[in-house]
Design a protein around this motif. Structure first.
Motif, PDB file in Angstrom:
ATOM      1  N   GLY A  74      25.960 -42.533   8.014  1.00 18.89           N
ATOM      2  CA  GLY A  74      25.683 -42.807   9.425  1.00 18.89           C
ATOM      3  C   GLY A  74      26.465 -41.920  10.367  1.00 18.89           C
ATOM      4  O   GLY A  74      26.193 -41.895  11.574  1.00 18.89           O
ATOM      5  N   ASP A  75      27.467 -41.198   9.860  1.00 14.28           N
ATOM      6  CA  ASP A  75      28.213 -40.281  10.727  1.00 14.28           C
ATOM      7  C   ASP A  75      27.285 -39.137  11.208  1.00 14.28           C
ATOM      8  O   ASP A  75      26.335 -38.752  10.522  1.00 14.28           O
ATOM      9  N   ILE A  76      27.614 -38.646  12.368  1.00 13.51           N
ATOM     10  CA  ILE A  76      26.834 -37.532  12.938  1.00 13.51           C
ATOM     11  C   ILE A  76      27.524 -36.221  12.596  1.00 13.51           C
ATOM     12  O   ILE A  76      28.708 -36.026  12.928  1.00 13.51           O
ATOM     13  N   LEU A  77      26.820 -35.346  11.916  1.00 15.51           N
ATOM     14  CA  LEU A  77      27.334 -34.009  11.612  1.00 15.51           C
ATOM     15  C   LEU A  77      26.873 -33.042  12.694  1.00 15.51           C
ATOM     16  O   LEU A  77      25.759 -33.165  13.224  1.00 15.51           O
ATOM     17  N   TYR A  78      27.727 -32.072  13.003  1.00 11.84           N
ATOM     18  CA  TYR A  78      27.317 -31.073  14.005  1.00 11.84           C
ATOM     19  C   TYR A  78      27.724 -29.678  13.564  1.00 11.84           C
ATOM     20  O   TYR A  78      28.667 -29.486  12.788  1.00 11.84           O
ATOM     21  N   TRP A  79      26.979 -28.702  14.059  1.00 13.55           N
ATOM     22  CA  TRP A  79      27.224 -27.279  13.795  1.00 13.55           C
ATOM     23  C   TRP A  79      27.494 -26.595  15.128  1.00 13.55           C
ATOM     24  O   TRP A  79      26.758 -26.795  16.104  1.00 13.55           O
ATOM     25  N   GLY A  80      28.577 -25.795  15.178  1.00 14.07           N
ATOM     26  CA  GLY A  80      29.005 -25.211  16.437  1.00 14.07           C
ATOM     27  C   GLY A  80      30.211 -25.962  16.958  1.00 14.07           C
ATOM     28  O   GLY A  80      30.736 -26.874  16.308  1.00 14.07           O
ATOM     29  N   ALA A  81      30.660 -25.613  18.140  1.00 14.76           N
ATOM     30  CA  ALA A  81      31.837 -26.262  18.708  1.00 14.76           C
ATOM     31  C   ALA A  81      31.501 -27.665  19.199  1.00 14.76           C
ATOM     32  O   ALA A  81      30.392 -27.934  19.666  1.00 14.76           O
ATOM     33  N   LYS A  82      32.468 -28.559  19.088  1.00 15.21           N
ATOM     34  CA  LYS A  82      32.262 -29.920  19.557  1.00 15.21           C
ATOM     35  C   LYS A  82      32.025 -29.903  21.072  1.00 15.21           C
ATOM     36  O   LYS A  82      32.766 -29.280  21.815  1.00 15.21           O
ATOM     37  N   GLY A  83      31.000 -30.613  21.495  1.00 14.03           N
ATOM     38  CA  GLY A  83      30.641 -30.622  22.913  1.00 14.03           C
ATOM     39  C   GLY A  83      29.657 -29.542  23.287  1.00 14.03           C
ATOM     40  O   GLY A  83      29.071 -29.593  24.381  1.00 14.03           O
ATOM     41  N   SER A  84      29.483 -28.557  22.411  1.00  7.82           N
ATOM     42  CA  SER A  84      28.496 -27.505  22.669  1.00  7.82           C
ATOM     43  C   SER A  84      27.766 -27.131  21.377  1.00  7.82           C
ATOM     44  O   SER A  84      27.423 -25.974  21.160  1.00  7.82           O
ATOM     45  N   ALA A  85      27.562 -28.107  20.513  1.00  2.00           N
ATOM     46  CA  ALA A  85      26.912 -27.880  19.223  1.00  2.00           C
ATOM     47  C   ALA A  85      25.463 -27.443  19.408  1.00  2.00           C
ATOM     48  O   ALA A  85      24.793 -27.835  20.365  1.00  2.00           O
ATOM     49  N   TYR A  86      24.994 -26.631  18.449  1.00  2.00           N
ATOM     50  CA  TYR A  86      23.605 -26.176  18.519  1.00  2.00           C
ATOM     51  C   TYR A  86      22.717 -26.889  17.493  1.00  2.00           C
ATOM     52  O   TYR A  86      21.491 -26.692  17.490  1.00  2.00           O
ATOM     53  N   HIS A  87      23.339 -27.761  16.629  1.00  2.00           N
ATOM     54  CA  HIS A  87      22.538 -28.481  15.632  1.00  2.00           C
ATOM     55  C   HIS A  87      23.289 -29.741  15.200  1.00  2.00           C
ATOM     56  O   HIS A  87      24.522 -29.753  15.108  1.00  2.00           O
ATOM     57  N   VAL A  88      22.539 -30.823  14.921  1.00  2.00           N
ATOM     58  CA  VAL A  88      23.131 -32.081  14.466  1.00  2.00           C
ATOM     59  C   VAL A  88      22.264 -32.660  13.347  1.00  2.00           C
ATOM     60  O   VAL A  88      21.088 -32.306  13.202  1.00  2.00           O
ATOM     61  N   ALA A  89      22.846 -33.561  12.558  1.00  2.00           N
ATOM     62  CA  ALA A  89      22.133 -34.242  11.469  1.00  2.00           C
ATOM     63  C   ALA A  89      22.856 -35.550  11.156  1.00  2.00           C
ATOM     64  O   ALA A  89      23.952 -35.825  11.676  1.00  2.00           O
ATOM     65  N   VAL A  90      22.248 -36.371  10.283  1.00  2.32           N
ATOM     66  CA  VAL A  90      22.822 -37.674   9.911  1.00  2.32           C
ATOM     67  C   VAL A  90      23.344 -37.590   8.479  1.00  2.32           C
ATOM     68  O   VAL A  90      22.616 -37.196   7.562  1.00  2.32           O
ATOM     69  N   TYR A  91      24.634 -37.972   8.289  1.00  2.00           N
ATOM     70  CA  TYR A  91      25.188 -38.013   6.934  1.00  2.00           C
ATOM     71  C   TYR A  91      24.690 -39.291   6.277  1.00  2.00           C
ATOM     72  O   TYR A  91      24.829 -40.404   6.815  1.00  2.00           O
ATOM     73  N   VAL A  92      24.096 -39.160   5.056  1.00  2.00           N
ATOM     74  CA  VAL A  92      23.478 -40.313   4.393  1.00  2.00           C
ATOM     75  C   VAL A  92      24.243 -40.740   3.145  1.00  2.00           C
ATOM     76  O   VAL A  92      23.792 -41.634   2.391  1.00  2.00           O
ATOM     77  N   GLY A  93      25.415 -40.099   2.900  1.00  2.00           N
ATOM     78  CA  GLY A  93      26.219 -40.458   1.734  1.00  2.00           C
ATOM     79  C   GLY A  93      25.891 -39.562   0.555  1.00  2.00           C
ATOM     80  O   GLY A  93      24.906 -38.813   0.541  1.00  2.00           O
ATOM     81  N   GLY A  94      26.814 -39.629  -0.438  1.00  2.00           N
ATOM     82  CA  GLY A  94      26.616 -38.844  -1.637  1.00  2.00           C
ATOM     83  C   GLY A  94      26.720 -37.350  -1.404  1.00  2.00           C
ATOM     84  O   GLY A  94      26.184 -36.552  -2.177  1.00  2.00           O
ATOM     85  N   GLY A  95      27.414 -36.955  -0.335  1.00  2.00           N
ATOM     86  CA  GLY A  95      27.556 -35.536  -0.030  1.00  2.00           C
ATOM     87  C   GLY A  95      26.279 -34.890   0.490  1.00  2.00           C
ATOM     88  O   GLY A  95      26.126 -33.651   0.422  1.00  2.00           O
ATOM     89  N   LYS A  96      25.388 -35.727   1.080  1.00  2.00           N
ATOM     90  CA  LYS A  96      24.114 -35.197   1.588  1.00  2.00           C
ATOM     91  C   LYS A  96      23.890 -35.596   3.045  1.00  2.00           C
ATOM     92  O   LYS A  96      24.504 -36.534   3.542  1.00  2.00           O
ATOM     93  N   PHE A  97      23.000 -34.876   3.675  1.00  2.00           N
ATOM     94  CA  PHE A  97      22.615 -35.183   5.051  1.00  2.00           C
ATOM     95  C   PHE A  97      21.108 -35.059   5.193  1.00  2.00           C
ATOM     96  O   PHE A  97      20.438 -34.380   4.399  1.00  2.00           O
ATOM     97  N   VAL A  98      20.563 -35.705   6.209  1.00  2.00           N
ATOM     98  CA  VAL A  98      19.146 -35.569   6.577  1.00  2.00           C
ATOM     99  C   VAL A  98      19.101 -34.974   7.970  1.00  2.00           C
ATOM    100  O   VAL A  98      19.756 -35.471   8.900  1.00  2.00           O
ATOM    101  N   GLY A  99      18.310 -33.915   8.101  1.00  2.00           N
ATOM    102  CA  GLY A  99      18.216 -33.258   9.414  1.00  2.00           C
ATOM    103  C   GLY A  99      16.872 -32.571   9.617  1.00  2.00           C
ATOM    104  O   GLY A  99      16.188 -32.212   8.662  1.00  2.00           O
ATOM    105  N   ALA A 100      16.500 -32.438  10.847  1.00  2.00           N
ATOM    106  CA  ALA A 100      15.312 -31.656  11.221  1.00  2.00           C
ATOM    107  C   ALA A 100      15.781 -30.215  11.379  1.00  2.00           C
ATOM    108  O   ALA A 100      16.353 -29.851  12.408  1.00  2.00           O
ATOM    109  N   GLN A 101      15.564 -29.428  10.330  1.00  2.00           N
ATOM    110  CA  GLN A 101      16.174 -28.106  10.283  1.00  2.00           C
ATOM    111  C   GLN A 101      15.455 -27.074  11.175  1.00  2.00           C
ATOM    112  O   GLN A 101      16.030 -26.511  12.085  1.00  2.00           O
ATOM    113  N   ASN A 102      14.204 -26.798  10.839  1.00  2.00           N
ATOM    114  CA  ASN A 102      13.439 -25.798  11.595  1.00  2.00           C
ATOM    115  C   ASN A 102      11.961 -26.005  11.322  1.00  2.00           C
ATOM    116  O   ASN A 102      11.564 -26.857  10.519  1.00  2.00           O
TER     117      ASN A 102
END
Length: 284
Positions: free
Chosen positions: A234-262
């Protein structure tokens, strides 16, 4: 007074003595000339007189034809001069036009070269920025790994901790995110058939009754920062600097995430090692 005095006389007027004398002289001269001529012709010693006839040259030039020829020649010369002048003018115009076209072609070529050089510089600058951003992300990951220490929590080999299965609100978020895998990525999409990255995260958190900002920049600073080695479902993962991220996804456990990539991959479930995030925040 006589009765006939007023009637003019019909008699011829008398000639003056001077006029008579002149006439007598002329007549005498003529007679003398004739007498001398007769004596000369009667003399046996006189040589016969030969008469000579001088022939004058006959002019056979046709003056009208000569004048016409001269006029025609002058007209031809004038026409030739006019044609020559027109030819010079056309040649000058052609030279001027060619010079103008050459100048414009040179200017166009220079502008094209400048535009290409500018595009090249912009691309190089963008590549430098992207490389610097990747380097910063690598540095940040290394720093987080160093701080976390070894053996702090069980790990799945990707650097992320293996947390317990999601329950409660976290489970609702994770289950919704996984249910969207395979759907299309559309910029600005918020569901139900397509999403973009922040639209998916917002919709997933809505299942837990939590309202998140719409954009990824705001979502990356919506909660409390957590280490990538201490993630929970349920944690929110982000790519880029905090507060100015260019991509986010949902951590689903087991070292994996679900995201709308491209638009090519759509919504997928991936391992953190596929593209490690820069950081994470926890909202629950």
């Amino acid at each position: 007074m006589s009765l006939t005095a007023h009637i003019p006389s019909h008699r011829k007027p008398r000639r003056s003595a001077s006029k008579l004398a002149v006439r007598a002289g002329v007549a005498g001269g003529v007679l003398s000339t004739l007498a001398m001529a007769g004596t000369a012709s009667a003399s046996p010693s006189a040589e016969p007189v030969t008469e000579t006839t001088l022939e004058m040259p006959v002019l056979s030039l046709d003056l009208a034809a000569e004048v016409s020829s001269s006029v025609t020649k002058a007209a031809e010369n004038t026409r030739a001069a006019v044609l020559e002048g027109e030819l010079h003018a056309q040649e000058e115009t052609a030279r001027t036009g060619a010079a103008a076209e050459a100048k414009k072609a040179k200017e166009d070529a220079q502008q094209k070269a400048d535009a290409e050089e500018k595009a090249k510089q912009e691309k190089e600058e963008a590549d430098r920025k992207a490389e610097a951003e990747r380097a910063n992300r690598s540095t940040a990951r290394a720093s987080l790994s160093t701080k976390s220490g070894s053996g702090a929590t069980p790990s799945d080999g990707s650097g992320a901790s293996v947390a317990a299965p999601a329950t409660g609100s976290a489970a609702a978020i994770v289950n919704f995110a996984r249910a969207q895998v395979g759907k299309a990525y559309v910029m600005g999409g918020t569901g139900p058939s397509s999403f973009d990255c922040s639209g998916l995260v917002q919709a997933a958190y809505k299942q837990a009754g939590i309202s998140l900002p719409r954009m990824s920049q705001a979502q990356s600073s919506a909660g409390t920062s957590v280490s990538l080695n201490a993630l929970q479902p349920g944690d929110i993962l982000y790519w880029g600097a905090k507060g100015s991220a260019y991509h986010v996804a949902v951590y689903v456990g087991g070292g994996k995430f679900v995201g709308a990539q491209n638009s090519s991959t759509g919504i997928v479930e991936r391992s953190l090692s596929y593209d490690k995030p820069t950081g994470a925040v926890r909202v629950l």
